[in-house]
Motif scaffolding. Structure first.
Motif, PDB file in Angstrom:
ATOM      1  N   ASN A 156      12.274 -12.052   1.307  1.00 14.91           N
ATOM      2  CA  ASN A 156      12.069 -10.640   0.982  1.00 14.91           C
ATOM      3  C   ASN A 156      12.431  -9.708   2.135  1.00 14.91           C
ATOM      4  O   ASN A 156      12.228  -8.495   2.040  1.00 14.91           O
ATOM      5  N   PHE A 184      10.727  -8.276  -4.556  1.00 19.14           N
ATOM      6  CA  PHE A 184      11.851  -9.012  -5.125  1.00 19.14           C
ATOM      7  C   PHE A 184      11.559 -10.506  -5.059  1.00 19.14           C
ATOM      8  O   PHE A 184      11.763 -11.239  -6.024  1.00 19.14           O
ATOM      9  N   VAL A 191       9.844  -5.372 -10.444  1.00 20.30           N
ATOM     10  CA  VAL A 191      10.096  -5.063  -9.037  1.00 20.30           C
ATOM     11  C   VAL A 191       9.784  -3.586  -8.806  1.00 20.30           C
ATOM     12  O   VAL A 191      10.091  -2.737  -9.653  1.00 20.30           O
ATOM     13  N   TYR A 195      12.498  -0.632  -4.139  1.00 21.16           N
ATOM     14  CA  TYR A 195      13.584  -1.570  -3.856  1.00 21.16           C
ATOM     15  C   TYR A 195      14.936  -1.080  -4.387  1.00 21.16           C
ATOM     16  O   TYR A 195      15.960  -1.675  -4.089  1.00 21.16           O
TER      17      TYR A 195
END
Length: 384
Positions: free
Chosen positions: A50, A43, A149, A153
């Motif tokens: 992060n 990210f 990304v 995540y």
């Protein structure tokens, strides 16, 4: 407005993944830090960012003078002092606070790589612009981004996974039979239930099981379409579960705001407040009707599959899943922001009254959050 955050607060917000309100990069770091995608497609390039917590935060009255927006919800960043011990606390700031960019540069370091700094600044602004941290909205925005990304995540939080597992197992039992090509007549009820639970975990947490590759072949989808379809279906199931949770909160909100007595109004304020209140109720119902319309289409298609065993029906659902979950996510996020803020404002108040000054402060924010002009992209720009 940046400040230190109490250690107890940090321990309370650990989610194990992503929820509507919290993007828990700390837990994602702890779980996936040894995987290459975690570092190759992060990210944020800054390592401390992060591992941060990002929270959709309901603005308190004393915070408003420090912000550059009048939106009712802003984005709070909490960076742990150390990832090895949350008891050390952390530092927090709002993306929408005055002087945010110089504070971010100071935090990251004056000698930071300019490209990395620009990336992280833009990513924070992107995250502030979306209505919630719902993992499916995040994926829809950042998976195919110019700076993509990693999928890891977008994990649903551990708490939500635990709550959803049995619910999703009930929803996918027919799909399990399709995945195994035929019903196993020798399987007892407990065995069928456990198989459905395993498939629910496969859908929700991405736990691979090569036996379920039979589903891809049964649906005649290539790998990319199959993965996108399963992800979209996971989103629909997640929203279906969330809608059931949200329904009571929405009913309470509509009754309360309709019956609310606003005190101390001038004649002009009375006219404005009554008009905005009617618009809030109307837009809330529009959002809810939109949710129900999409879910009715999904339910109809799934019922056709469940009653007739027609694989083409479930294939149609899965291919439309990305379109379904994008609309569901934007509508549900808008409704959730309003109901959660209302619950916060009400707190332990027993009186069904509100001073005019509070109504003039809160109601326009509600209306902005709920109003949709043309589509999801404009919602991104309007709701924070």
């Amino acid at each position: 407005m940046s400040k230190s955050t109490a250690a107890a607060n940090l321990k309370r917000i650990v989610q194990g993944g992503t929820t509507f309100r919290i993007l828990d990069l700390y837990s994602i770091h702890r779980r996936y830090r040894h995987k290459s995608d975690h570092s190759n497609l992060p990210f944020f390039y800054n390592r401390r960012l992060n591992t941060a917590f990002l929270i959709k935060h309901t603005v308190r009255k004393h915070e408003r003078p420090y912000l550059v927006t009048d939106n009712p919800v802003v984005t709070k960043v909490i960076v742990p002092v150390t990832t090895t011990d949350l008891a050390m606390g952390g530092h927090s700031f709002f993306v929408e606070e005055r002087g945010f960019e110089p504070k971010l540069r100071e935090f990251i370091g004056q000698d930071a790589n300019e490209l990395a700094y620009s990336h992280d600044l833009e990513r924070l602004r992107d995250l502030a612009a979306i209505p919630s941290f719902d993992p499916f909205l995040l994926s829809n925005r950042f998976r195919d981004h110019d700076s993509p990304v990693a999928d890891l995540y977008f994990d649903i939080s551990d708490k939500d996974l635990e709550k959803m597992e049995g619910y999703v197992a009930d929803q996918v039992s027919d799909m399990v039979n399709l995945a195994f090509d035929t019903v196993d007549v020798t399987a007892d009820e407990d065995g069928s239930r456990q198989r459905a639970i395993r498939f629910a975990r496969y859908i929700l947490a991405g736990e691979e099981d090569e036996r379920f590759d039979q589903l891809q072949h049964a649906l005649d989808l290539d790998e990319n379409k199959y993965r996108a379809a399963i992800f979209g279906w996971k989103g629909i199931l997640y929203y279906r579960w969330r809608i059931a949770d949200e329904k009571d909160a929405l009913r309470r909100f509509l009754i309360a705001i309709n019956d609310l007595i606003v005190t101390g109004m001038t004649q002009n304020e009375r006219f404005m407040i009554d008009e905005i209140r009617r618009d809030i109720i109307g837009e809330t119902r529009n959002r809810w009707r939109s949710l129900q319309t999409v879910m009715a289409e999904y339910e109809g298609e799934y019922a056709r599959f469940a009653t007739g065993g027609d694989p083409r029906a479930i294939r149609h659902i899965l291919l439309k899943a990305p379109e379904f979950f994008a609309q569901l996510g934007h509508d549900l996020s808008a409704v959730s922001h309003v109901t959660s803020y209302w619950d916060y404002w009400c707190g332990n108040r027993e009186e069904e009254t509100m001073p005019a000054r509070d109504a003039m402060d809160i109601f326009p924010g509600f209306l902005r959050s709920l109003t949709r002009n043309h589509g999801p992209d404009e919602d991104h720009a309007r709701i924070a």
